[in-house]
Design an enzyme around this catalytic site. Structure first.
Site, short mmCIF file in Angstrom:
data_model
loop_
_atom_site.label_atom_id
_atom_site.label_comp_id
_atom_site.label_asym_id
_atom_site.label_seq_id
_atom_site.Cartn_x
_atom_site.Cartn_y
_atom_site.Cartn_z
N TRP A 96 1.25 -3.15 -0.93
CA TRP A 96 1.46 -4.51 -0.62
C TRP A 96 1.77 -4.89 0.94
O TRP A 96 2.85 -4.35 1.20
CB TRP A 96 1.97 -5.26 -1.58
CG TRP A 96 1.71 -4.92 -3.14
CD1 TRP A 96 0.58 -5.77 -3.80
CD2 TRP A 96 1.88 -3.92 -4.02
NE1 TRP A 96 0.46 -5.39 -4.81
CE2 TRP A 96 1.04 -4.33 -4.97
CE3 TRP A 96 2.58 -2.69 -4.20
CZ2 TRP A 96 0.90 -3.39 -6.34
CZ3 TRP A 96 2.57 -2.00 -5.05
CH2 TRP A 96 1.87 -2.32 -6.24
N HIS A 126 2.27 -10.49 -5.56
CA HIS A 126 1.57 -10.66 -6.72
C HIS A 126 2.40 -11.23 -7.75
O HIS A 126 3.50 -11.72 -7.70
CB HIS A 126 1.10 -9.19 -7.11
CG HIS A 126 2.28 -8.36 -7.31
ND1 HIS A 126 2.19 -6.84 -7.54
CD2 HIS A 126 3.70 -8.45 -7.15
CE1 HIS A 126 3.41 -6.34 -7.64
NE2 HIS A 126 4.50 -7.20 -7.52
N ARG A 151 0.17 -12.22 1.46
CA ARG A 151 0.23 -10.87 2.10
C ARG A 151 0.21 -11.03 3.54
O ARG A 151 -0.69 -11.81 3.84
CB ARG A 151 -0.77 -9.81 1.28
CG ARG A 151 -0.42 -9.69 -0.18
CD ARG A 151 -1.29 -8.59 -0.94
NE ARG A 151 -1.10 -8.60 -1.93
CZ ARG A 151 -1.92 -7.91 -3.03
NH1 ARG A 151 -2.87 -7.29 -2.76
NH2 ARG A 151 -1.58 -8.01 -4.38
N GLN A 162 -3.17 -15.58 -8.06
CA GLN A 162 -3.27 -14.50 -9.22
C GLN A 162 -2.91 -15.04 -10.25
O GLN A 162 -2.14 -15.74 -10.47
CB GLN A 162 -2.44 -13.22 -8.78
CG GLN A 162 -3.08 -12.09 -7.98
CD GLN A 162 -2.32 -11.10 -7.85
OE1 GLN A 162 -1.04 -10.92 -8.36
NE2 GLN A 162 -2.72 -10.06 -7.30
N VAL A 193 2.73 0.23 -14.23
CA VAL A 193 1.82 0.62 -15.46
C VAL A 193 1.56 2.30 -15.50
O VAL A 193 1.43 2.85 -14.57
CB VAL A 193 0.57 -0.09 -15.41
CG1 VAL A 193 0.49 -1.50 -15.83
CG2 VAL A 193 -0.19 0.10 -14.01
N ALA A 199 -1.00 -5.24 -19.27
CA ALA A 199 -0.81 -6.26 -18.33
C ALA A 199 -2.09 -6.16 -17.57
O ALA A 199 -2.72 -5.09 -17.22
CB ALA A 199 0.39 -6.20 -17.83
N1 DAH Z 1 -0.07 -6.59 -9.21
C1 DAH Z 1 -1.18 -5.82 -8.89
C2 DAH Z 1 -1.75 -6.20 -7.42
O1 DAH Z 1 -1.48 -7.55 -7.13
C3 DAH Z 1 -2.27 -6.06 -9.96
C4 DAH Z 1 -1.94 -5.58 -11.27
C5 DAH Z 1 -2.00 -4.35 -11.53
C6 DAH Z 1 -1.25 -6.43 -12.17
C7 DAH Z 1 -2.03 -3.74 -13.03
C8 DAH Z 1 -0.94 -5.93 -13.45
C9 DAH Z 1 -1.22 -4.34 -13.67
O2 DAH Z 1 -0.31 -6.59 -14.42
O3 DAH Z 1 -0.82 -4.01 -15.10
O4 DAH Z 1 -2.42 -5.53 -7.00
#
Ligand code: DAH
Length: 322
Positions: A132, A153, A179, A193, A236, A290
């Site tokens: 990020w 995010h 970002r 998001q 995750v 998630a």
């Molecule tokens: N937060 C991640 C992003 O912005 C996206 C994301 C990935 C959200 C996996 C989630 C997850 O909840 O389980 O790149």
């Protein structure tokens, strides 16, 4: 013929004076000056007049014609002005309208480093932070353990959701993210998001697959399919990218999907046991899934918008299309 002209002048001057609308005036104009109108009919008789008489009638005819034209012009102007006056008198008090009272609040623009990374299993100095491009803020406000940043995010909301609720937890949360991006037609520095979280006993990847497709069908229609492909996110395990079958080519491969037949619409996965622990939830009893979706990406696909920068452009021509 002079008598006839005088008669026309008199009767039409009356009609003009008593006309009330521009439409009425137009009709009068046509009756006078249109093809076969009163004026036309008179001038067509000139050829039958002896020369002497024509010398007198000609100038008189021109005079009558000009007077009537002028009378119509004047009346037209007067009617316009009357209409403007009417409009001016039609005042209304803007305060009489009912405007719903709204209480503003501070936009949750900022989040701390702690929720955005630390408790999502991304410790300081871990290379995963490079996934990020983060905008950090130089601020007196920072606490010893945590720097201020603009959240990259909505996953930072996971930890609050876990701490503040007891399973089963089903939650969706939308918010603005930032970002340090190289901006182009597909990347914005400021975007939304939404995060979906589901924590309970026995939640599994099968739920993730089924719910991903269920969700996408509700947005893009019954024809869409979802597939999960392995992808790394520190919070995750396993982590996946959720692809939707390209709605343009139905999987055949086209310009929009870059010939792949699928479009990546979300990141997702089974919530990492460390994240559950950080949220005060026992990973030996509960599991969770998630997703993080980008609504701009989805809107671009759904409405055929080619440039993500249009969303924040403030251009009304764009906004009014929806
Ligand atoms: N937060 C991640 C992003 O912005 C996206 C994301 C990935 C959200 C996996 C989630 C997850 O909840 O389980 O790149």
């Amino acid at each position: 013929m002079e008598d006839k002209l005088q008669q026309i002048q008199k009767s039409y001057q009356n009609k003009i004076a008593s006309s009330k609308t521009l439409k009425e005036l137009d009709e009068i104009f046509i009756a006078l000056f249109g093809k076969n109108g009163e004026i036309d009919q008179q001038s067509s008789q000139f050829s039958t007049l002896p020369k002497d008489e024509l010398k007198i009638v000609g100038p008189f005819f021109n005079q009558v014609k000009q007077k009537l034209e002028k009378a119509i012009d004047n009346r037209r102007q007067a009617i316009r002005e009357e209409t403007y006056n009417d409009l001016e008198n039609e005042t209304f008090d803007i305060n009489e309208g009912e405007i719903k009272k709204r209480t503003g609040h501070i936009h949750p623009l900022t989040a701390t480093d702690h929720n955005n990374f630390e408790v999502l299993n991304i410790p300081e100095n871990h290379p995963a932070r490079d996934l990020w491009d983060t905008l950090y803020i130089n601020s007196e406000l920072k606490t010893p353990n945590s720097k201020l940043l603009l959240r990259t995010h909505t996953s930072n909301s996971q930890i609050r959701a876990l701490k503040n609720n007891k399973p089963p937890i089903r939650l969706m949360n939308i918010g603005r993210c930032f970002r340090y991006e190289q901006v182009d037609s597909r990347h914005e520095h400021t975007f939304e998001q939404f995060e979906i979280i589901y924590v309970d006993k026995g939640v599994s990847m099968a739920n993730l697959q089924f719910l991903s497709e269920y969700f996408l069908k509700n947005i893009f229609g019954e024809d869409i399919k979802a597939r999960l492909k392995p992808k790394y996110y520190p919070f995750v395990e396993p982590g996946v990218g959720v692809d939707g079958l390209c709605i343009f080519c139905k999987g055949a491969g086209c310009k929009v999907c870059g010939g792949i037949g699928w479009l990546e619409l979300a990141g997702a996965g089974m919530i990492h046991p460390n994240v559950l622990k950080n949220g005060g939830i026992d990973p030996s009893i509960y599991s969770g899934i998630a997703w993080g979706f980008g609504p701009a990406r989805m809107a671009m696909i759904k409405y055929g918008i080619e440039d993500i920068r249009l969303f924040n452009s403030g251009d009304l021509k764009f906004a009014e299309k929806f």
